[in-house]
Design an enzyme around this catalytic site. Structure first.
Site, PDB file in Angstrom:
ATOM      1  N   HIS A  26       0.835  -1.202   0.000  1.00 14.77           N
ATOM      2  CA  HIS A  26       0.000   0.000   0.000  1.00 14.77           C
ATOM      3  C   HIS A  26       0.871   1.253   0.000  1.00 14.77           C
ATOM      4  CE1 HIS A  26       0.653   0.561   4.372  1.00 14.77           C
ATOM      5  NE2 HIS A  26       0.711  -0.757   4.354  1.00 14.77           N
ATOM      6  N   SER A 267      -6.130   4.267   5.575  1.00 15.49           N
ATOM      7  CA  SER A 267      -5.857   2.928   6.094  1.00 15.49           C
ATOM      8  C   SER A 267      -5.446   2.019   4.956  1.00 15.49           C
ATOM      9  CB  SER A 267      -7.087   2.393   6.836  1.00 15.49           C
ATOM     10  OG  SER A 267      -7.604   1.265   6.171  1.00 15.49           O
ATOM     11  N   LYS A 268      -4.724   0.958   5.344  1.00 16.67           N
ATOM     12  CA  LYS A 268      -4.280  -0.022   4.356  1.00 16.67           C
ATOM     13  C   LYS A 268      -5.446  -0.565   3.566  1.00 16.67           C
ATOM     14  CE  LYS A 268      -1.844  -2.361   7.793  1.00 16.67           C
ATOM     15  NZ  LYS A 268      -0.710  -2.945   8.417  1.00 16.67           N
ATOM     16  N   ARG A 269      -6.606  -0.586   4.204  1.00 10.81           N
ATOM     17  CA  ARG A 269      -7.768  -1.200   3.568  1.00 10.81           C
ATOM     18  C   ARG A 269      -8.504  -0.239   2.629  1.00 10.81           C
ATOM     19  NH1 ARG A 269      -6.593  -3.570   8.036  1.00 10.81           N
ATOM     20  NH2 ARG A 269      -7.167  -1.726   9.193  1.00 10.81           N
ATOM     21  N   ASP A 270      -8.171   1.043   2.703  1.00  9.43           N
ATOM     22  CA  ASP A 270      -8.782   1.989   1.759  1.00  9.43           C
ATOM     23  C   ASP A 270      -8.418   1.589   0.338  1.00  9.43           C
ATOM     24  OD1 ASP A 270     -10.261   4.105   2.832  1.00  9.43           O
ATOM     25  OD2 ASP A 270      -8.453   4.880   3.799  1.00  9.43           O
TER      26      ASP A 270
END
Ligand code: GLU
Ligand code: ZN
Length: 498
Positions: A26, A267-270
């Protein structure tokens, strides 16, 4: 990009990039890698690439491969690490487990660490009680000085201990390279676990142990890790006592948070964090890196665009800003567009090709692309736009389709005489190149039919390129060739009059 001064570093600077192989790379990770790389190269030092894969439940081989691939794509080089080796090999922590077991044992022998038999439930209850009483809620030190009988009793109960590091009772002060002097008081940094009950060493141990053994001089990493720094500094002192590493503590610099939409931490999940997204969309590595360098740093007040060589020449960790940086995808795109425009023509073609062709292109296709590419270089933001812009030149005649919405807007009854007149004009044109094409079409449509140029040419554009937005029309017609241009004009005409 700069190449590695690999053989003999000119300075003693040693930095590391040490991601854990979980999930996909990321942008936060890339920024950390970038700042470490730029710092190492600026100082003629050494970049160590270490893989922190001691968490078997979360780490994966796939993610490890993705990390290496990402580093290569970005153009980073490293002086020690996977694939290049080095004096401190292995650089994958999963292959260094005996080292950590040995250090944990020695730390315990010397009283720097101790077994803690508290169960999770007991810890939770005491933490809640401390909170309710308004006291610090970290570990309360219950097992710090267990007597041998107590240890025996716990063992008889079948408890298996974790290993905890014993924090000193004095405050810890250090000068962060980005944030200046910081002090952490003992109430806020309690004794912490370094080995799990099942014997697995934790990040809290393996990271500073390897930094010590690999003689890291500067730790540059995200601000989310700031709270682990006083712990690591204390652990360093203990490591020096037991003879692990060369006895010096690295300097620390914490890179600012990156804020995403709604002023929340990215966030990494974005989705917009995913490096793959930028690769798939066709960001240039140099464009993306240029943008990411601005998350906390700048070359000069009024200069957003620069090369990695320029960044390396100028990079000073002291110039990194402690304030949170805002992630702005529009700005990333704008910067990428400038780097696209700066590519030499043949280089631009080389970068475009994979985004246009699913299979290995033929020499003819590459030649056509080389002729067409200049029509798009000024208009493109990311390379994947090439399909929409130039795909019409490369589709097989039977696969060519016009955009339905665009066709509905402009390929109507009014367009029939336009298409008809254009076919006639182009059929008899001698020199089928852009300028004569333009002249003859103007004559037929603007002068002949009395149309405004926009009304005259939009139907042609949709009929020939398939879309209302395209590269310049007459050049497009030239590149497409007379035969195929006429075929498409006639097909559009048939569709209207059918
Ligand atoms: N493996 C750690 C992470 O990816 C490294 C953090 C550090 O730089 O100390 O978060
Ligand atoms: Zn305990």
């Amino acid at each position: 990009m700069a190449s590695a001064p690999a053989a003999s570093p000119a300075s003693s600077v040693r930095v590391r990039f040490c991601p854990s192989p979980t999930g996909n790379p990321h942008v936060g990770l890339v920024r950390t890698a970038l700042f470490n790389w730029a710092f190492a190269r600026h100082h003629g030092g050494t970049l160590v690439f270490r893989i922190e894969d001691t968490d078997a439940a979360r780490d994966s081989e796939e993610s490890y491969e993705a990390l290496l691939d990402a580093m290569r794509w970005l153009g980073f080089d490293w002086d020690e690490g996977p694939e290049v080796g080095g004096p401190h090999a292995p650089y994958r922590q999963s292959q260094r487990m005996e080292v950590y077991a040995d250090v944990a044992r020695r730390l315990q022998e010397r009283g720097f660490a101790y077994p803690c038999y508290c169960t999770t439930q007991e810890l939770d209850e005491r933490r809640e009680a401390a909170r309710a009483a308004g006291k610090p809620s970290g570990y309360d030190g219950k097992c710090r000085d267990l007597r041998p009988e107590q240890i025996e009793a716990y063992e008889r109960e079948g408890r298996t201990p974790i290993i905890r590091f014993r924090m000193p009772d004095e405050p810890i002060t250090f000068t962060d390279l980005v944030r200046g002097e910081l002090t952490f008081t003992p109430e806020n940094v309690s004794d912490y676990g370094i080995v799990r009950a099942n014997g697995a060493p934790l990040y809290t141990l393996v990271n500073p142990v390897d930094d010590a053994l690999m003689e890291i001089t500067h730790v540059l990493r995200g601000e989310d890790l700031l709270s682990s720094t006083p712990r690591q500094i204390a652990l360093y002192a203990a490591l020096a006592e037991i003879g692990v590493g060369n006895g010096t503590t690295p300097q620390f610099g914490h890179l600012p948070y990156v804020m995403g939409d709604g002023n929340k931490k990215l966030s990494k999940r974005d989705p917009q964090s995913s490096l793959n997204l930028y690769r798939e969309r066709g960001f240039l590595p140099e464009g993306l890196l240029n943008y990411l360098s601005l998350l906390g740093w700048s070359l000069a007040e009024d200069r957003d665009i620069f090369s990695m060589d320029e960044m390396i020449a100028a990079f000073d960790i002291k110039d990194v800003n402690a304030n949170p940086a805002r992630f702005d995808i529009k700005k990333a795109e704008a910067i990428n567009a400038v780097h696209l425009r700066e590519l030499a023509p043949d280089e631009f073609v080389r970068r475009l090709a994979p985004y246009l062709f699913d299979e290995e292109p033929t020499a003819e296709q590459l030649e056509l692309l080389a002729e067409a590419a200049p029509l798009t270089q000024e208009r493109m933001v990311v390379l994947s736009e090439v399909r929409g812009m130039l795909g019409f030149l490369f589709v097989k005649p039977e696969d060519f389709r016009v955009d339905e919405a665009d066709a509905a807007k402009v390929l109507n009854q009014d367009a029939a005489p336009v298409l008809d007149a254009s076919v006639k004009a182009l059929e008899s044109l001698g020199d089928y190149t852009a300028e004569p094409i333009q002249a003859v079409l103007r004559e037929a449509l603007v002068d002949g039919l009395g149309l405004k140029p926009k009304h005259a040419f939009t139907p042609l554009r949709v009929a020939v390129t398939g879309r209302r937005v395209s590269p310049p029309l007459f050049e497009s017609m030239e590149l497409l060739g007379r035969e195929e241009t006429l075929r498409r004009l006639r097909a559009a005409l048939d569709a209207i009059t059918a």
